[in-house]
Scaffold this motif. Structure first.
Motif, short mmCIF file in Angstrom:
data_model
loop_
_atom_site.label_atom_id
_atom_site.label_comp_id
_atom_site.label_asym_id
_atom_site.label_seq_id
_atom_site.Cartn_x
_atom_site.Cartn_y
_atom_site.Cartn_z
N THR A 25 -0.53 19.94 3.87
CA THR A 25 -1.55 19.57 4.88
C THR A 25 -0.88 18.88 6.06
O THR A 25 -0.75 19.46 7.14
N ARG A 48 -2.17 -0.19 9.17
CA ARG A 48 -3.48 0.29 8.72
C ARG A 48 -4.25 -0.88 8.13
O ARG A 48 -3.69 -1.68 7.38
N ASN A 52 -8.89 0.29 4.15
CA ASN A 52 -8.91 1.76 4.13
C ASN A 52 -8.05 2.28 2.96
O ASN A 52 -6.83 2.21 3.00
N PRO A 53 -8.70 2.82 1.91
CA PRO A 53 -7.96 3.18 0.68
C PRO A 53 -7.02 4.37 0.85
O PRO A 53 -7.17 5.16 1.77
N ILE A 55 -4.70 7.80 -0.75
CA ILE A 55 -4.74 8.89 -1.72
C ILE A 55 -3.51 8.79 -2.62
O ILE A 55 -2.40 8.55 -2.15
N HIS A 57 -0.93 10.69 -5.03
CA HIS A 57 -0.43 12.06 -5.21
C HIS A 57 0.26 12.21 -6.56
O HIS A 57 1.09 11.38 -6.93
N ILE A 90 -12.25 11.99 -5.75
CA ILE A 90 -12.46 10.55 -5.91
C ILE A 90 -13.15 10.29 -7.24
O ILE A 90 -14.23 10.84 -7.50
N ASN A 107 -13.11 3.15 -7.20
CA ASN A 107 -12.70 4.55 -7.30
C ASN A 107 -11.33 4.78 -6.72
O ASN A 107 -10.92 4.10 -5.78
N ALA A 109 -8.69 7.87 -5.12
CA ALA A 109 -8.59 9.23 -4.58
C ALA A 109 -7.29 9.86 -5.11
O ALA A 109 -6.23 9.23 -5.05
N ARG A 111 -4.77 13.52 -5.54
CA ARG A 111 -4.51 14.89 -5.08
C ARG A 111 -3.16 15.37 -5.61
O ARG A 111 -2.21 14.59 -5.70
N PRO A 132 -0.87 7.83 2.66
CA PRO A 132 -1.76 8.19 3.76
C PRO A 132 -0.98 9.09 4.71
O PRO A 132 0.23 9.25 4.54
N SER A 133 -1.65 9.68 5.67
CA SER A 133 -0.91 10.47 6.67
C SER A 133 0.10 9.55 7.37
O SER A 133 -0.17 8.37 7.59
N SER A 171 -6.32 17.04 3.81
CA SER A 171 -7.07 17.59 2.68
C SER A 171 -8.57 17.31 2.80
O SER A 171 -8.99 16.38 3.49
N ARG A 185 -14.77 13.90 3.34
CA ARG A 185 -14.07 14.34 4.56
C ARG A 185 -13.79 15.83 4.42
O ARG A 185 -13.18 16.26 3.44
N LEU A 216 -14.83 5.90 7.75
CA LEU A 216 -14.08 6.68 8.73
C LEU A 216 -14.48 6.25 10.14
O LEU A 216 -15.64 6.17 10.46
O1 TXA Z 1 -3.95 15.80 3.35
C1 TXA Z 1 -4.10 14.59 3.14
O2 TXA Z 1 -5.11 14.13 2.60
C2 TXA Z 1 -2.95 13.66 3.59
C3 TXA Z 1 -1.72 14.01 2.77
C4 TXA Z 1 -0.57 13.09 3.06
O3 TXA Z 1 -2.04 14.03 1.42
N1 TXA Z 1 -3.33 12.30 3.42
C5 TXA Z 1 -4.27 11.69 4.20
O4 TXA Z 1 -4.46 10.35 3.90
O5 TXA Z 1 -4.85 12.26 5.09
P1 TXA Z 1 -5.28 9.36 4.82
O6 TXA Z 1 -5.09 8.03 4.23
O7 TXA Z 1 -4.88 9.54 6.23
O8 TXA Z 1 -6.77 9.80 4.61
C6 TXA Z 1 -7.37 9.59 3.33
C7 TXA Z 1 -8.86 9.53 3.44
C8 TXA Z 1 -9.30 8.31 4.22
O9 TXA Z 1 -10.36 8.68 5.06
C9 TXA Z 1 -9.77 7.36 3.14
O10 TXA Z 1 -10.78 6.50 3.62
C10 TXA Z 1 -10.30 8.32 2.09
O11 TXA Z 1 -9.41 9.41 2.13
N2 TXA Z 1 -10.21 7.68 0.75
C11 TXA Z 1 -9.11 7.36 0.05
N3 TXA Z 1 -9.44 6.74 -1.09
C12 TXA Z 1 -10.77 6.66 -1.13
C13 TXA Z 1 -11.71 6.11 -2.05
N4 TXA Z 1 -11.31 5.50 -3.18
N5 TXA Z 1 -13.02 6.20 -1.74
C14 TXA Z 1 -13.43 6.80 -0.59
N6 TXA Z 1 -12.60 7.34 0.33
C15 TXA Z 1 -11.29 7.27 0.06
#
Ligand code: TXA
Ligand code: MG
Length: 323
Positions: A25, A48, A52-53, A55, A57, A90, A107, A109, A111, A132-133, A171, A185, A216
């Motif tokens: 991604t 950050r 903001n939680p 992901i 991997h 999630i 919760n 996240a 992937r 995160p990105s 993703s 998202r 977001l």
């Molecule tokens: O493709 C992707 O998802 C990339 C690659 C690196 O895996 N990662 C990514 O991470 O875009 P980030 O942190 O930029 O975006 C993750 C999104 C954020 O909007 C965050 O709020 C949401 O996922 N998220 C993460 N954990 C969460 C949780 N426990 N509950 C709700 N939303 C969550």
């Protein structure tokens, strides 16, 4: 430093350092998801907010059971269909996942990315990677190692170079309410693809597959340059009194005296090719420090819907700055 040294990258990660990693991604900024020290460094390098939680991997579908307490049937179906791939799910977290990784949420996240280098890296580690990105908070996500280098060099010890990201958009993030999928998202996995697996019979109703994303911000994914999003580039050009405009179009080549650079995302009108090039195009136009970027809406199908959402956010930042 940029390179392809998996042994070095693994050693850094075992030492609680952060490393930028390629995925299909976008590039991620990775650290040990189970280590507060490492996760703190991710937040610091990205600037950050801790609310903001991240992901987490993994490199094996079964790792979902070591991280999550409950895995609904619909989650199992989605994992079977789309992992490894651009789907984040999630689920209620187990205690081994520290609160800082999930920003205090109950919760987590999760992937499984589809990139050979990163899957191999993960297989050398006995912990999953929070990532995160790999962009400074609020800026455009990186889809090449050079994008990461431009934005974060000096702040992170290593960038693992896996080439240009194949999807180019983050993703799709899916949670569950009473076992039914809810999209947080929309991303590289399209609504059509999701619906082909969790059919309407296993979703409460259509609106369940609508996008609802807590936390977001409206101006994520934004370039620094002012950006106008339009259905009609020619009209917008005629209306503008700017010179040296940057253009980002889906397929049409436009020559106009007010334009200093145009990027055409796919002259053959291939939406997946356009997605792959979208963030790279924005990075390139933004680097020119032009007074204005005019971008065109993408066709509203497949990954195009997620692309338009990113572009709307880029344009929203412009409106906030003007307000
Ligand atoms: O493709 C992707 O998802 C990339 C690659 C690196 O895996 N990662 C990514 O991470 O875009 P980030 O942190 O930029 O975006 C993750 C999104 C954020 O909007 C965050 O709020 C949401 O996922 N998220 C993460 N954990 C969460 C949780 N426990 N509950 C709700 N939303 C969550
Ligand atoms: Mg991001």
């Amino acid at each position: 430093m940029i390179g392809q040294d998996l042994v070095y990258a693994a050693a850094l990660l075992k030492d609680n350092e952060v490393v930028a990693i390629p995925t299909e991604t976008v590039y991620g900024l990775a650290g040990n998801a189970l280590s507060e020290v490492a996760v703190n460094k991710i937040f610091a390098a990205k600037q950050r907010p801790l609310s903001n939680p991240l992901i987490v991997h993994v490199c094996d579908k079964n790792m979902v059971y070591t991280l999550a307490n409950e895995v609904p049937n619909n989650a199992k179906k989605l994992i079977e269909a789309f992992w490894p791939g651009p789907l984040t799910i999630i689920l209620p977290k187990k205690n081994i996942v520290p609160d800082i990784t999930t920003a205090g949420l109950p919760n987590v996240a999760i992937r499984m990315p589809e990139h050979p280098l990163t899957l191999e890296l993960l297989s050398k580690l006995d912990f999953p990677l929070a990532a995160p990105s790999a962009n400074p908070f609020g800026y455009i996500s990186p889809t090449k190692a050079t994008h990461v280098h431009k934005q974060l060099s000096g702040k992170i010890p290593y960038i693992l170079d896996g080439g240009a990201c194949e999807k180019g958009i983050e993703s799709t993030v899916v949670g569950f309410e009473n076992g039914e999928p809810v999209i947080y998202r929309l991303g590289a996995l399209s609504l059509e693809q999701l619906k082909s697996v969790v059919s309407s019979s296993s979703t409460k109703n259509e609106t369940n597959l609508d996008v609802g994303s807590p936390g977001l911000l409206p101006f994520h994914y934004a370039p620094k340059t002012r950006l106008i999003l339009t259905h009609n580039i020619e009209k917008e050009l005629a209306r503008s009194n700017q010179e040296n405009i940057g253009l980002l179009s889906f397929s049409k080549k436009i020559s106009h005296p007010k334009v200093s650079l145009q990027i055409v995302l796919s002259s053959s009108r291939n939406i997946d090719e356009a997605a792959r090039k979208l963030f790279d195009g924005l990075h390139e136009l933004d680097a020119l420090k032009l007074p204005l970027i005019i971008a065109e809406y993408m066709p509203e199908n497949g990954i195009g819907i997620a692309m338009n959402e990113r572009l709307e956010k880029a344009a929203a930042k412009t409106n906030l700055m003007l307000a």
